[in-house]
Design a protein around this motif. Sequence first.
Motif, PDB file in Angstrom:
ATOM      1  N   UNK A 114       0.843  -1.190   0.000  1.00 20.39           N
ATOM      2  CA  UNK A 114       0.000   0.000   0.000  1.00 20.39           C
ATOM      3  C   UNK A 114       0.873   1.231   0.000  1.00 20.39           C
ATOM      4  N   UNK A 115       0.267   2.386   0.281  1.00 23.40           N
ATOM      5  CA  UNK A 115       1.017   3.630   0.250  1.00 23.40           C
ATOM      6  C   UNK A 115       2.022   3.703   1.380  1.00 23.40           C
ATOM      7  N   UNK A 116       1.700   3.127   2.531  1.00 19.47           N
ATOM      8  CA  UNK A 116       2.567   3.226   3.694  1.00 19.47           C
ATOM      9  C   UNK A 116       2.972   1.867   4.258  1.00 19.47           C
ATOM     10  N   UNK A 117       2.673   0.797   3.559  1.00 19.28           N
ATOM     11  CA  UNK A 117       2.963  -0.548   4.070  1.00 19.28           C
ATOM     12  C   UNK A 117       3.714  -1.351   3.015  1.00 19.28           C
ATOM     13  N   UNK A 118       4.719  -2.079   3.456  1.00 21.64           N
ATOM     14  CA  UNK A 118       5.482  -2.930   2.548  1.00 21.64           C
ATOM     15  C   UNK A 118       5.994  -4.148   3.308  1.00 21.64           C
ATOM     16  N   UNK A 119       6.408  -5.158   2.570  1.00 18.05           N
ATOM     17  CA  UNK A 119       6.993  -6.368   3.134  1.00 18.05           C
ATOM     18  C   UNK A 119       8.339  -6.591   2.464  1.00 18.05           C
ATOM     19  N   UNK A 120       9.344  -7.037   3.235  1.00 18.74           N
ATOM     20  CA  UNK A 120      10.681  -7.204   2.682  1.00 18.74           C
ATOM     21  C   UNK A 120      11.285  -8.521   3.161  1.00 18.74           C
ATOM     22  N   UNK A 121      12.240  -9.010   2.390  1.00 15.53           N
ATOM     23  CA  UNK A 121      12.969 -10.218   2.747  1.00 15.53           C
ATOM     24  C   UNK A 121      14.300 -10.192   2.006  1.00 15.53           C
ATOM     25  N   UNK A 122      15.239 -11.017   2.477  1.00 14.71           N
ATOM     26  CA  UNK A 122      16.519 -11.106   1.807  1.00 14.71           C
ATOM     27  C   UNK A 122      17.588 -11.724   2.684  1.00 14.71           C
ATOM     28  N   UNK A 123      18.742 -12.044   2.112  1.00 17.69           N
ATOM     29  CA  UNK A 123      19.830 -12.672   2.868  1.00 17.69           C
ATOM     30  C   UNK A 123      20.680 -11.649   3.604  1.00 17.69           C
ATOM     31  N   UNK A 124      21.446 -12.135   4.565  1.00 25.31           N
ATOM     32  CA  UNK A 124      22.374 -11.278   5.302  1.00 25.31           C
ATOM     33  C   UNK A 124      23.671 -12.049   5.556  1.00 25.31           C
ATOM     34  N   UNK A 125      24.775 -11.328   5.585  1.00 19.63           N
ATOM     35  CA  UNK A 125      26.091 -11.883   5.883  1.00 19.63           C
ATOM     36  C   UNK A 125      26.544 -11.296   7.206  1.00 19.63           C
TER      37      UNK A 125
END
Length: 453
Positions: free
Chosen positions: A390-401
């Motif tokens: 939405x305008x103010x909502x998001x979802x994120x994912x990804x790897x980390x070292x």
Amino acid sequence: DQLVLRTDPSKQTKPSDLGSNVPSKRKKKDEPKEAEPQIVQREKDVPQYGWETPVLEDEETPYIETPVKPKLARRTGGKRTFGQITLASFIGTNYPESSEVTNQLSVNILWGHNGGLNGFEIGGLVNTITNNVNGFQVAGLANRVGGNVYGTQLAGIFNRNDGYTGCFQLAGIYNETGTRSTAVQVSGLLNIANGDITGLQGTVGGNIVYGDATALQIGGLFNYNKGDAKMQMAPVFNIANDVQTGQASLLFNRAKQVEGFQLGIVNICDSIVGAPIGLISLVKNGYNRIELSGGDVFHVGLGIKLGAKPFYNIVQFGLNWTEPLDTRVSSERMSWGLGYGFGTAKPLGKAKKHLWNLELVGFHINEGEGWTKKLNLLGQLRLTFDFYLGKRTSIFFGPSLNTMFSRVQTGDPETPTVGSRIPHWTIVNSVSNFEDPSDPSNIRYSNDDFEAS
């Protein structure tokens, strides 16, 4: 003011309207009269210094424009002489008309008061000019001009001009200009421009501009502009309205609209095209996020991101439930970490709605206690993909070292193991003997002798 001659062609008399090629001595009543020239006087904002052509406002009736060219500000009216010598104030060769005379060569032993200068002037203490200066002024204490200045001014204490300044100013204490300036100002303490300025300001103290500054401003302490600025550099603070190129300071930068960059410990602005680089960057219309996260290092994380997409700051807090440092305690202990870092966000695809983020964050980990005094540092490099729901909502994912540097001792106190219990899976695990022999906890005893390791 401007005088314009107008004639309306539609009201002029044509020969065919007279009915005959021979003009009649009698004028018919219905015969149209010839249009009389109209004299229109219009108040215009004529440029003060004659570099722009006045623009006419009304274009409904065609007419021929004959603008009156304003006089150049360089002209100095009144009487003119080749040279003069003054002892103090009005006691000189031009007395009693010294304040009305323009000189080519002026020598003031103590303090001279003259009408204008079109050449060179030197004064032991103070040079005072009522009108304009075209040339070079040097004074032991001060140069004071009531009109415009074109040339160079050197003074031991200050240079002050009320009119336009198009010159190089060098003073031991401060320089001050009245209206618009195209100048280079160098002083030991302060430079003041009461109008717009183009050029350079350099001082050990501060630069103050009450108009717009299309100039490079270098202050030993600060730069303050009530209007817009081009480039500001100072160790303490920079303040301006809109900034064209950038602001660089060790402590604080403040602006509204920034077309370039901000570099400092604290950066504040309404919007920015470039990057606000610092420990804390507050951008009103920037990249500001609050996020909840979870992972293998921190089971629960709360983070704040402040700045702009090209560069933003990260402050993050995380919780982890791990085994206690002392294996003789069976219950799990809560560990927590406090981290700081920075990152950048780039558009993902052509839509530019979704983002990918590259971030670097460092955490101090406190394992099973309020605050761990020994080195227990976690470095984290993250690549995440952010999809907006939405305008103010998001979802994120990804790897980390993750990289861990720790001097914490875990396990049985009699046979401790150096290293943190936070990492669950490791690619490389190396232990080096870099402990401080002066630390009593690192002293070991043997049956034969005493040794520190």
